[in-house]
Design a protein around this motif. Structure first.
Motif, short mmCIF file in Angstrom:
data_model
loop_
_atom_site.label_atom_id
_atom_site.label_comp_id
_atom_site.label_asym_id
_atom_site.label_seq_id
_atom_site.Cartn_x
_atom_site.Cartn_y
_atom_site.Cartn_z
N LYS A 198 0.77 -10.63 14.18
CA LYS A 198 -0.53 -10.35 14.71
C LYS A 198 -0.62 -8.96 15.36
CE LYS A 198 -4.44 -12.07 17.47
NZ LYS A 198 -4.60 -12.81 18.65
N LYS A 199 -1.44 -8.26 15.14
CA LYS A 199 -1.70 -6.73 15.58
C LYS A 199 -0.69 -5.65 15.10
CE LYS A 199 -5.03 -6.36 17.16
NZ LYS A 199 -6.31 -6.43 16.26
N ASP A 289 -3.33 -6.94 21.33
CA ASP A 289 -3.92 -8.18 21.32
C ASP A 289 -4.89 -8.43 22.37
OD1 ASP A 289 -3.94 -10.72 20.43
OD2 ASP A 289 -1.81 -11.27 20.50
#
Ligand SMILES: Nc1ncnc2c1ncn2[C@@H]1O[C@H](COP(=O)(O)OS(=O)(=O)O)[C@@H](OP(=O)(O)O)[C@H]1O
Length: 441
Positions: A198-199, A289
Motif C-alpha cells: 500500500k502506497k 499512508d
C-alpha cells in the motif's frame, strides 16, 4: 479235328463275350461321363446359389455402411463443428488457473465440452477435435482418469506455455483489424497480481502496464482474496476485463501482501501466478499512508506521533497497521511458504518515479511480454513531480489523479529517525531475501 472245332467255337464265344463286355464298358464310361457332367452342373448351380446368397449379405452390409456414413456426415454438419488449431488455442480460457472445485463444477456442467490440451498439442498434423455446437469448451490440460490425478498445477498450466513452450506471450500487436475482430475474447483469472505494498506506487505501475497491448488490467481493486473470498472465483473472474489469448490479465490489491490467508488462497487458485510487489522506504510509505488518512479526516493530521508511537514517545507501536505494513521481510516470509522467490518481482517504488522506463523494461521481461514500453513512453510532469505515460509516442500523456502524489505533512525529524531505526533490521533482512539494495536509510 473235332476238338479243334469245339475250341474254335469257344474262342468265338469268348470273343463275343469280350465284345459284349467292351460294349458294356463303353456304356458305363458314357454313364460315368454323364454323371460327372451332372456333378459339375450341380456344383455350378451350388456356387451360383452361394454367390447369390452372399451378394444379399454384402448388399445388407453395404447399405448399413452407407447409413452410418450418412449419419456421420450429417452429425458433423449439423451437430458439430470442426475446430482449427488456432481457434482451439484461442479457447484458452479453460487453461486458466482454477481451483479443484472449479474443475469439478465444470466437469459436471453438461453445457461444457471437455477437450484436452494434450490432444491439442499432438494435433499438429491437423486438429481432428470437434466441438459440439452450442457448448462452451473447457480445455483441460490432460485427460484425467481419476479425480486424484488432478493437481492444482494442471489448472494453472497456461496457454502461453502451450503456444511457445515457454512463458512468453505471443505478440499479436501486428494483427490487422479483421484479425483482431476474430479474437476470442473472454474474462480470464489473473496471470499476475500486484499484491502490495500500500502506497508503494501500485496504481502507477498498473496504469503503466495497461499501456502495453498484451496487458488487460482491472480498474478498481478487487479485494477478492482478502475481503470477498466467500463470493467465489466466478465472482472474481467476472471483475476481470475481457482479454484474448495473447493478453495477460493483471489486477492490483495492495492489501493482499499483509493479509495472513491470502498466499494460500492465491496458491489454491494458481500456483503459477506471477506476483509483483512495489516497495518503498517504509518510513515514507507510513507517512504517505498517514497523509491519505489525514486527507480523509483532517483531525488526524496533528497526531502522527500518536499513531506511530506508544504513549506519544519514541517506542514504535507495532500493533499499528501503518507500521506492520512496512515490516516487509515478515510478510514475504509467509508468502515464501507457498511460492518460490522466482515467482516474485520486486519493483523499486522510488525508481518507479525517477526512472519508470527501466522499471517497466524489467517487469515486462519478468512477465514474458515483448518489450513495448520504454523510456520513450514517459513524460515527466514538472509541476506534479511525477512521470506520466504516453500509450503511443505521439499521443497525449496520461497522469495519475491528485490522490496520487499528495503533499506529505511535516514530520518531526526525531520521529523519522526513530522509525528508521525501527525498520532498519527488517529492511536489511528484506534486501537479503530478495537480493536487492534499495538504498533506504
Ligand atoms: N507516476 C506517478 N504518479 C503519481 N504517483 C506516483 C507515481 N509513481 C509513483 N507514485 C507514488 O504512488 C504512491 C501511491 O501509491 P499506491 O498507488 O500504491 O497507493 S494505494 O495503495 O493504491 O493507495 C504515491 O504516494 P504519495 O506521493 O505519498 O501520494 C506516489 O508517490
Amino acid at each position: 479235328m473235332r476238338i479243334c472245332k469245339v475250341s474254335a467255337r469257344e474262342c468265338k464265344a469268348s470273343e463275343r463275350e469280350c465284345k459284349a463286355s467292351a460294349r458294356e464298358c463303353k456304356t458305363s464310361e458314357r454313364e460315368c461321363k454323364a454323371s460327372a457332367r451332372e456333378c459339375k452342373a450341380s456344383a455350378r448351380e451350388f456356387k451360383a446359389r452361394l454367390i447369390f446368397r452372399n451378394f444379399r449379405k454384402i448388399k445388407l452390409y453395404f447399405g448399413l455402411c452407407l447409413l452410418f456414413c450418412a449419419i456421420f456426415v450429417l452429425s458433423g454438419y449439423f451437430g458439430e463443428t470442426r475446430l482449427s488449431k488456432d481457434s482451439l488455442l484461442s479457447y484458452s480460457n479453460a487453461l486458466e488457473p482454477g481451483t479443484l472445485q472449479d474443475f469439478h463444477n465444470r466437469r459436471h456442467n453438461r453445457n461444457l465440452q471437455f477437450l484436452y490440451s494434450q490432444e491439442l498439442l499432438t494435433g499438429n498434423k491437423k486438429v481432428d477435435l470437434k466441438a459440439k455446437k452450442n457448448k462452451d469448451i473447457f480445455i483441460s490440460p490432460r485427460r484425467f482418469t481419476h479425480k486424484n490425478d488432478f493437481l492444482n498445477e494442471d489448472v494453472s498450466f497456461n496457454e502461453n506455455k502451450l503456444n511457445t513452450g515457454g512463458n512468453k506471450a505471443t505478440d499479436y500487436t501486428n494483427l490487422n483489424s479483421d484479425e483482431r475482430k476474430n479474437r476470442y475474447l473472454t474474462k480470464r483469472l489473473p496471470h499476475a497480481i500486484i499484491i502490495g505494498v500500500k502506497k508503494g506506487g501500485t496504481r502507477a505501475l498498473l496504469e503503466f502496464l495497461r499501456a502495453h497491448p498484451n496487458v488487460r488490467a482491472t480498474g478498481p481493486e478487487p479485494h477478492f482474496f482478502d475481503k470477498n473470498y466467500e463470493k467465489g472465483l466466478e465472482w472474481y473472474r467476472n471483475l476481470m476485463p475481457q482479454s484474448d489469448s495473447s493478453q495477460l490479465t493483471i489486477e492490483k490489491t495492495p492489501g493482499y501482501f499483509i493479509t495472513k490467508d491470502v498466499p494460500k488462497r492465491i496458491f489454491n487458485m494458481s500456483s503459477a501466478v506471477k506476483l509483483i510487489i512495489v516497495v518503498r522506504d517504509p518510513v515514507t510509505r507510513a507517512i504517505s499512508d498517514f497523509a491519505q488518512i489525514a486527507s480523509k479526516s483532517p483531525k488526524v493530521h496533528s497526531s502522527f506521533e500518536a499513531m506511530m508511537f506508544k504513549d506519544n514517545k519514541t517506542t514504535v507501536d507495532t500493533s499499528r497497521t501503518l507500521i506492520k505494513i512496512g515490516m516487509y521481510s515478515k510478510h514475504l516470509e509467509r508468502w515464501l511458504d507457498y511460492f518460490p522467490l522466482e515467482q516474485f518481482h520486486i519493483v523499486n517504488g522510488e525508481n518507479l518515479v525517477t526512472d519508470p522506463g527501466t522499471e517497466l523494461i524489467k517487469i515486462q521481461e519478468f512477465l514474458g511480454l515483448p518489450i513495448q514500453i520504454t523510456h520513450n513512453n514517459f513524460y515527466f510532469n514538472q509541476s506534479r513531480g511525477f512521470p506520466c505515460i504516453r500509450k503511443k509516442i505521439n499521443k497525449r500523456p496520461h497522469c495519475l489523479d491528485e490522490t496520487k502524489g499528495r503533499k506529505h505533512p511535516y514530520i518531526n525529524p526525531k520521529s523519522i529517525h526513530s522509525l528508521q531505526a525501527f525498520f532498519k533490521p527488517y529492511n536489511r533482512k528484506f534486501s537479503k531475501m530478495v537480493g536487492q539494495d534499495f538504498g533506504w536509510s
